[in-house]
Design a protein around this motif. Structure first.
Motif, PDB file in Angstrom:
ATOM      1  N   LEU A  83       0.693  -1.081  -0.061  1.00 60.30           N
ATOM      2  CA  LEU A  83       0.063   0.013  -0.199  1.00 60.30           C
ATOM      3  C   LEU A  83       0.846   1.244   0.069  1.00 60.30           C
ATOM      4  CD1 LEU A  83      -2.796   1.430   0.318  1.00 60.30           C
ATOM      5  CD2 LEU A  83      -2.519   1.151   2.690  1.00 60.30           C
ATOM      6  N   GLN A  84       1.904   1.255   0.647  1.00 60.86           N
ATOM      7  CA  GLN A  84       2.741   2.324   0.925  1.00 60.86           C
ATOM      8  C   GLN A  84       3.598   2.637  -0.490  1.00 60.86           C
ATOM      9  OE1 GLN A  84       2.786  -0.277   3.027  1.00 60.86           O
ATOM     10  NE2 GLN A  84       1.636   0.729   4.812  1.00 60.86           N
ATOM     11  N   GLN A  85       4.025   1.576  -0.997  1.00 56.37           N
ATOM     12  CA  GLN A  85       4.785   1.817  -2.614  1.00 56.37           C
ATOM     13  C   GLN A  85       3.761   2.226  -3.522  1.00 56.37           C
ATOM     14  OE1 GLN A  85       6.075  -2.382  -2.443  1.00 56.37           O
ATOM     15  NE2 GLN A  85       8.116  -1.888  -2.169  1.00 56.37           N
ATOM     16  N   ALA A  86       2.573   1.687  -3.356  1.00 58.23           N
ATOM     17  CA  ALA A  86       1.496   2.124  -4.581  1.00 58.23           C
ATOM     18  C   ALA A  86       1.287   3.708  -4.162  1.00 58.23           C
ATOM     19  CB  ALA A  86       0.339   1.252  -4.182  1.00 58.23           C
ATOM     20  N   ALA A  87       1.259   3.972  -3.210  1.00 63.94           N
ATOM     21  CA  ALA A  87       0.826   5.442  -2.632  1.00 63.94           C
ATOM     22  C   ALA A  87       2.043   6.305  -3.041  1.00 63.94           C
ATOM     23  CB  ALA A  87       0.513   5.554  -1.201  1.00 63.94           C
ATOM     24  N   PHE A  88       3.108   5.927  -2.737  1.00 63.25           N
ATOM     25  CA  PHE A  88       4.485   6.707  -3.402  1.00 63.25           C
ATOM     26  C   PHE A  88       4.654   6.753  -4.889  1.00 63.25           C
ATOM     27  CE2 PHE A  88       8.715   7.068  -4.343  1.00 63.25           C
ATOM     28  CZ  PHE A  88       9.224   8.450  -3.710  1.00 63.25           C
ATOM     29  N   LYS A 109       1.656   9.052  -6.170  1.00 64.71           N
ATOM     30  CA  LYS A 109       1.641  10.212  -5.586  1.00 64.71           C
ATOM     31  C   LYS A 109       0.177  10.643  -5.160  1.00 64.71           C
ATOM     32  CE  LYS A 109       5.402  12.208  -8.350  1.00 64.71           C
ATOM     33  NZ  LYS A 109       6.082  11.097  -8.852  1.00 64.71           N
ATOM     34  N   ARG A 110      -0.518   9.567  -4.608  1.00 63.04           N
ATOM     35  CA  ARG A 110      -1.782   9.541  -3.848  1.00 63.04           C
ATOM     36  C   ARG A 110      -1.648   9.329  -2.489  1.00 63.04           C
ATOM     37  NH1 ARG A 110      -2.000  11.801  -8.235  1.00 63.04           N
ATOM     38  NH2 ARG A 110      -3.738  11.413  -9.776  1.00 63.04           N
ATOM     39  N   SER A 111      -2.550   9.418  -1.839  1.00 60.36           N
ATOM     40  CA  SER A 111      -2.725   9.096  -0.320  1.00 60.36           C
ATOM     41  C   SER A 111      -3.121   7.560  -0.022  1.00 60.36           C
ATOM     42  CB  SER A 111      -3.781   9.691   0.519  1.00 60.36           C
ATOM     43  OG  SER A 111      -5.099   9.281   0.087  1.00 60.36           O
ATOM     44  N   GLU A 112      -2.729   6.834   0.838  1.00 60.53           N
ATOM     45  CA  GLU A 112      -2.994   5.591   0.959  1.00 60.53           C
ATOM     46  C   GLU A 112      -4.528   5.389   0.904  1.00 60.53           C
ATOM     47  OE1 GLU A 112      -1.039   3.927   4.689  1.00 60.53           O
ATOM     48  OE2 GLU A 112       0.931   4.598   3.794  1.00 60.53           O
ATOM     49  N   ARG A 113      -5.152   6.127   1.616  1.00 64.34           N
ATOM     50  CA  ARG A 113      -6.696   5.970   1.565  1.00 64.34           C
ATOM     51  C   ARG A 113      -7.420   6.021   0.209  1.00 64.34           C
ATOM     52  NH1 ARG A 113     -10.905  10.174   4.575  1.00 64.34           N
ATOM     53  NH2 ARG A 113     -12.693   9.264   3.891  1.00 64.34           N
ATOM     54  N   THR A 114      -6.662   6.658  -0.991  1.00 65.94           N
ATOM     55  CA  THR A 114      -6.907   6.929  -2.052  1.00 65.94           C
ATOM     56  C   THR A 114      -6.685   5.497  -2.837  1.00 65.94           C
ATOM     57  OG1 THR A 114      -6.837   9.373  -2.412  1.00 65.94           O
ATOM     58  CG2 THR A 114      -6.650   8.096  -4.316  1.00 65.94           C
ATOM     59  N   ILE A 115      -5.466   5.095  -2.475  1.00 65.21           N
ATOM     60  CA  ILE A 115      -5.050   3.915  -3.164  1.00 65.21           C
ATOM     61  C   ILE A 115      -6.328   2.657  -2.404  1.00 65.21           C
ATOM     62  CG2 ILE A 115      -3.423   2.005  -3.208  1.00 65.21           C
ATOM     63  CD1 ILE A 115      -2.899   4.568  -4.742  1.00 65.21           C
ATOM     64  N   ARG A 116      -6.352   2.538  -1.235  1.00 64.67           N
ATOM     65  CA  ARG A 116      -7.370   1.833  -0.982  1.00 64.67           C
ATOM     66  C   ARG A 116      -8.780   1.749  -1.607  1.00 64.67           C
ATOM     67  NH1 ARG A 116      -5.770   3.595   4.151  1.00 64.67           N
ATOM     68  NH2 ARG A 116      -4.495   2.065   5.261  1.00 64.67           N
ATOM     69  N   ARG A 117      -9.150   3.023  -1.929  1.00 60.59           N
ATOM     70  CA  ARG A 117     -10.510   3.274  -2.722  1.00 60.59           C
ATOM     71  C   ARG A 117     -10.291   2.763  -4.005  1.00 60.59           C
ATOM     72  NH1 ARG A 117     -11.701   6.998  -6.159  1.00 60.59           N
ATOM     73  NH2 ARG A 117     -10.291   8.313  -5.536  1.00 60.59           N
ATOM     74  N   LEU A 118      -9.345   3.063  -4.692  1.00 65.14           N
ATOM     75  CA  LEU A 118      -9.201   2.732  -6.092  1.00 65.14           C
ATOM     76  C   LEU A 118      -8.938   1.262  -6.115  1.00 65.14           C
ATOM     77  CD1 LEU A 118      -6.360   5.178  -7.346  1.00 65.14           C
ATOM     78  CD2 LEU A 118      -8.531   5.014  -7.911  1.00 65.14           C
TER      79      LEU A 118
END
Length: 92
Positions: free
Chosen positions: A17-22, A25-34
């Motif tokens: 999750l952290q790698q994807a957010a980095f 360039k989005r928040s972890e919350r946004t990555i969870r939603r995506l």
């Protein structure tokens, strides 16, 4: 809304999750939603860490949903999918 089938992932393309957010360039919350909305992530066990498909994330960030559907169908040899796999150096 029907929950999309998850994208099948190879071990070398899994992001935390952290790698994807980095990367996005989005928040972890946004990555969870995506992950939830587009089916680009999975949990290998109940309560386990969220794993994100790197090519699927790139496809969503590029708004390339036709390529995402090809990836979901397992058509990794389709030119639209190979473009992302090459850019991520996941194929020769």
């Amino acid at each position: 809304m029907t929950k999309p089938l998850p994208v099948l992932m190879w071990p070398e393309e899994i992001l935390t999750l952290q790698q994807a957010a980095f990367r996005a360039k989005r928040s972890e919350r946004t990555i969870r939603r995506l992950s939830r909305d587009f089916g680009i992530g999975r949990r290998s066990a109940t309560g386990g860490p969220l794993q994100i498909s790197a090519p699927a994330l790139e496809m969503v960030m590029s708004d390339d949903l036709p390529a995402l559907e090809l990836l979901r169908e397992g058509r990794r040899d389709a030119p639209e999918v190979m473009r992302y796999l090459r850019s991520l150096q996941l194929v020769a």
